[in-house]
Write an enzyme that holds these catalytic residues in place. Sequence first.
Site, mmCIF file in Angstrom:
data_model
loop_
_atom_site.group_PDB
_atom_site.id
_atom_site.type_symbol
_atom_site.label_atom_id
_atom_site.label_comp_id
_atom_site.label_asym_id
_atom_site.label_seq_id
_atom_site.Cartn_x
_atom_site.Cartn_y
_atom_site.Cartn_z
ATOM 1 N N TYR A 136 45.562 47.515 45.091
ATOM 2 C CA TYR A 136 46.217 46.208 45.046
ATOM 3 C C TYR A 136 47.623 46.240 45.631
ATOM 4 C CZ TYR A 136 43.128 43.279 42.197
ATOM 5 O OH TYR A 136 42.111 42.498 41.748
ATOM 6 N N LYS A 186 35.782 56.642 39.915
ATOM 7 C CA LYS A 186 34.795 56.956 40.950
ATOM 8 C C LYS A 186 35.141 58.339 41.484
ATOM 9 C CE LYS A 186 31.299 55.858 43.614
ATOM 10 N NZ LYS A 186 29.929 55.798 43.105
ATOM 11 N N ASP A 242 39.399 44.774 37.469
ATOM 12 C CA ASP A 242 39.243 43.375 37.885
ATOM 13 C C ASP A 242 37.765 43.001 37.853
ATOM 14 O OD1 ASP A 242 39.931 40.840 39.064
ATOM 15 O OD2 ASP A 242 39.215 41.627 40.981
HETATM 16 C C1 IPM Z 1 42.548 38.503 37.723
HETATM 17 C C2 IPM Z 1 42.468 37.771 39.038
HETATM 18 C C3 IPM Z 1 43.599 38.265 39.935
HETATM 19 C C4 IPM Z 1 43.363 39.733 40.190
HETATM 20 C C5 IPM Z 1 43.757 37.486 41.225
HETATM 21 C C6 IPM Z 1 44.003 36.006 40.965
HETATM 22 C C7 IPM Z 1 44.839 38.039 42.110
HETATM 23 O O1 IPM Z 1 41.222 37.952 39.618
HETATM 24 O O2 IPM Z 1 43.560 38.371 37.032
HETATM 25 O O3 IPM Z 1 41.598 39.198 37.379
HETATM 26 O O4 IPM Z 1 42.610 40.112 41.093
HETATM 27 O O5 IPM Z 1 43.939 40.553 39.461
HETATM 28 MG MG MG Z 2 39.830 38.964 38.396
#
Ligand code: IPM
Ligand code: MG
Length: 347
Positions: A136, A186, A242
């Site tokens: 990320y 993983k 996520d």
């Molecule tokens: C979450 C959402 C976010 C993420 C997005 C909106 C950037 O999917 O909070 O899970 O990927 O973390």
């Molecule tokens: Mg999410």
Amino acid sequence: MRIAVFAGDGIGPEVTEQAVRVLEKLELPGLELVEGDVGGAAYYKHGHPLPAETLEIARSAKAILFGAVGDFSCDHLERHLRPEQAILGLRKELGLFANLRPAQVFAGLEDLTTLRPEVASKIDLLIVRELNGDVYFGEKGLRTLEDGRRQGWDMMSYAEDEVRRIAHVGFKAAMGRGKKLCSVDKANVLETSQLWRDVVIEVAKEYPEVELTHMYVDNAAMQLVKNPGQFDVIVTGNLFGDILSDQASMCVGSIGLLASASLAEGTYGLYEPIHGSAPDIAGKGLANPMATILSAAMLLRHSFGLEAEAARIEAAVARTLADGIKGGDLGGTAGTREIGDAVVERL
Ligand code: IPM
Ligand code: MG
């Protein structure tokens, strides 16, 4: 008790409004709510999804109640101007590294799951997701290779201290629950994951009472639908967390009920429903505000130590459900305001 309220996009403002009513109903001494703009709403007003004044409000508060961000009309914008950057920016700027996403089946709602009810009814798990690192926040870009092909790239990495601090959150959470921790990675393919696993094993020495297991993320995805009852606490990285947390929410079948906390070191935290901005039903008064109301309960518990008040809110939501007042997401007909009224009444 200064709380920043960032309603955001889509159904964010509607559901946040109801959670604010619930907080106000408790008549907490010193409660001060300060609103700020985030997401697409902030972009259209200030030209940026996370304006400096919003960040300042966040820093002046002890906790954030967050609605949702995401707006299709912003899809064409450069990445750093898209609504999602508001939540990603807050996580990074405020050091909100630990995301707690509990999932359990609410009594009486077993029929809503897409799993067999007897499988789903055993779900009572907590996903602890790392929020400040991983692919990320690594370097990323778009480049052109020598032969002219375009290539997108994103760097995945975790430093050992980043793994260590989230591992501690996972072990501590497990100590307060069923004393079982499953670390998801993983490691059969990724170096990032091998380090993750090694560090989690080191940290485990400090928590001899916790039973630690490791699972590859593909298997974890499978086990979550096959036998979700086996999990107590899952600790995992940003990307895997996520995906798995959305999956877990659907296993319980009621995404409109699931709250989350994103915590910094100490008591500072951001609290948000996990359902997102749901543009298809935005502005219609149809969204279920319960996940945001339950996020407000988490806020009182984690950031202010107000356990009794948090439990009161949770009981009022449970009571509302037991009385058959349900939003469309739960197969009911109650609207946003009606659900807010019902919870406030039961408080
Ligand atoms: C979450 C959402 C976010 C993420 C997005 C909106 C950037 O999917 O909070 O899970 O990927 O973390
Ligand atoms: Mg999410």
